[in-house]
Write an enzyme that holds these catalytic residues in place. Structure first.
Site, PDB file in Angstrom:
ATOM      1  N   SER A   8       0.860  -1.187   0.000  1.00 21.17           N
ATOM      2  CA  SER A   8       0.000   0.000   0.000  1.00 21.17           C
ATOM      3  C   SER A   8       0.893   1.233   0.000  1.00 21.17           C
ATOM      4  O   SER A   8       1.529   1.546   1.011  1.00 21.17           O
ATOM      5  CB  SER A   8      -0.913   0.010   1.234  1.00 21.17           C
ATOM      6  OG  SER A   8      -1.803  -1.077   1.201  1.00 21.17           O
ATOM      7  N   LYS A  55      -7.374   1.728  -2.307  1.00 22.92           N
ATOM      8  CA  LYS A  55      -6.873   1.287  -0.998  1.00 22.92           C
ATOM      9  C   LYS A  55      -6.826   2.454  -0.012  1.00 22.92           C
ATOM     10  O   LYS A  55      -7.135   2.297   1.170  1.00 22.92           O
ATOM     11  CB  LYS A  55      -5.487   0.660  -1.138  1.00 22.92           C
ATOM     12  CG  LYS A  55      -4.865   0.207   0.186  1.00 22.92           C
ATOM     13  CD  LYS A  55      -5.733  -0.816   0.931  1.00 22.92           C
ATOM     14  CE  LYS A  55      -5.194  -1.130   2.322  1.00 22.92           C
ATOM     15  NZ  LYS A  55      -3.977  -1.928   2.314  1.00 22.92           N
ATOM     16  N   LYS A 101       0.728   5.781   8.170  1.00 22.54           N
ATOM     17  CA  LYS A 101       1.273   6.036   6.831  1.00 22.54           C
ATOM     18  C   LYS A 101       0.165   6.114   5.788  1.00 22.54           C
ATOM     19  O   LYS A 101       0.150   7.006   4.939  1.00 22.54           O
ATOM     20  CB  LYS A 101       2.277   4.936   6.483  1.00 22.54           C
ATOM     21  CG  LYS A 101       2.868   4.991   5.086  1.00 22.54           C
ATOM     22  CD  LYS A 101       2.165   4.058   4.105  1.00 22.54           C
ATOM     23  CE  LYS A 101       2.300   2.608   4.482  1.00 22.54           C
ATOM     24  NZ  LYS A 101       1.655   1.708   3.499  1.00 22.54           N
TER      25      LYS A 101
END
EC number: 1.1.1.60
Length: 292
Positions: A96, A171, A239
């Site tokens: 990701s 995502k 993140k």
């Protein structure tokens, strides 16, 4: 059956590589910590000593590493994929990372004669172990079709969502929704406990109504038991929220809830909870409530 190089054998990558080996593929795995390759070797796979060794004869290169710089390093380093894999190799990045970085890397891959899919996953450790991941894929239709056997071995819901970078964009949206749900569940449990409610019974009935969710099913027990062994770490979700808030700003759209949950993730890390499962956001609610 294909020869697959799998780079990154952590919480998610290890069970995914094992599933591919169990499906009959020849899997060469590489991880910076060599001991992480043990489950793959026990499943009949091969532990490679370097990325270059893993990818040299591979039909497919799968990548599952933490962040954008890690993916770039795996691909572009002297011992990386671009320098050592055969032209025509299909690269599937399950990591990701930032959509803009994915677009750049996909373009570089194409220039060098490789095929590239961004294929981030959702479902956490349980989804990886049970081969039930949801996989959102960006790239060309023919490459998506060529990756079918790989996706079938590790995922349950696999959808091509658009060109390169689209998987990472979807995502990012997924991580926004998941973080907001975890925070809401944490607040609800602290609220219920403050009133002495039978919390387990309350969550059972809530789960049967509109408040029910995969987050409630998978994360409530961790919160009730105050047990936050990582399935997906707060550090990584922090993140990911940075990715979605940055991308939203670039697109000129407003995500106030995402910004707030991002700050709560930052607070959790500042309080030493970064290595905990993202359900550990619960600890932030108890800190703010004085019930820690």
């Amino acid at each position: 059956m294909s020869t697959i190089a799998f780079i990154g054998l952590g919480i998610m990558g290890s069970p995914m590589a094992v599933h591919l080996a169990n499906a009959g593929h020849t899997v060469l795995g590489y991880n910076r910590s060599p001991e992480k390759a043990r489950p793959l070797v026990e499943a009949g796979g091969i532990a490679a000593a370097s990325i270059a060794e893993a990818v040299a004869g591979a039909d497919v290169v799968a990548i599952m590493v933490p962040d954008s710089p890690d993916v770039a390093q795996v691909l572009t380093a002297d011992d990386g994929v671009f320098a050592n894999a055969r032209p025509g190799t299909l690269i599937i990045d399950f990591s990701s990372i930032r959509p803009d970085v994915t677009v750049e890397l996909a373009g570089e891959a194409k220039e060098k004669g490789f095929r590239f899919l961004d294929a981030p996953v959702s479902g956490g450790e349980a989804g990886a172990i049970n081969a039930a991941l949801s996989i959102m894929v960006g790239g060309a239709r023919e490459d998506f079709d060529a990756a079918a056997e790989v996706f079938e071995a590790v995922g349950k819901t696999v959808v091509l969502v658009g060109p390169s970078g689209s998987g990472q964009t979807v995502k990012a949206a997924n991580q926004l929704i998941v973080a907001a749900n975890i925070q809401a569940l944490a607040e609800a449990i602290v609220f219920l406990e403050a009133y002495g409610v039978d919390t387990q019974a309350a969550l059972e009935v809530l789960g049967g109504g509109l408040a029910g969710s995969a987050v409630l099913n998978q994360k409530a027990a961790k919160m009730l038991g105050r047990e936050f062994a990582p399935g997906f770490r707060i550090d990584l979700h922090h993140k990911d929220l940075g990715i979605v808030t940055s991308a939203a700003r670039e697109a000129g759209v407003v995500i106030p809830l995402g910004a707030l949950v991002g700050q709560l993730m930052t607070s959790a890390r500042a309080n030493g909870d970064g290595s905990l499962d993202h359900s550990g956001l619960f600890r932030g609610v108890t800190r703010l409530s004085g019930t820690e």
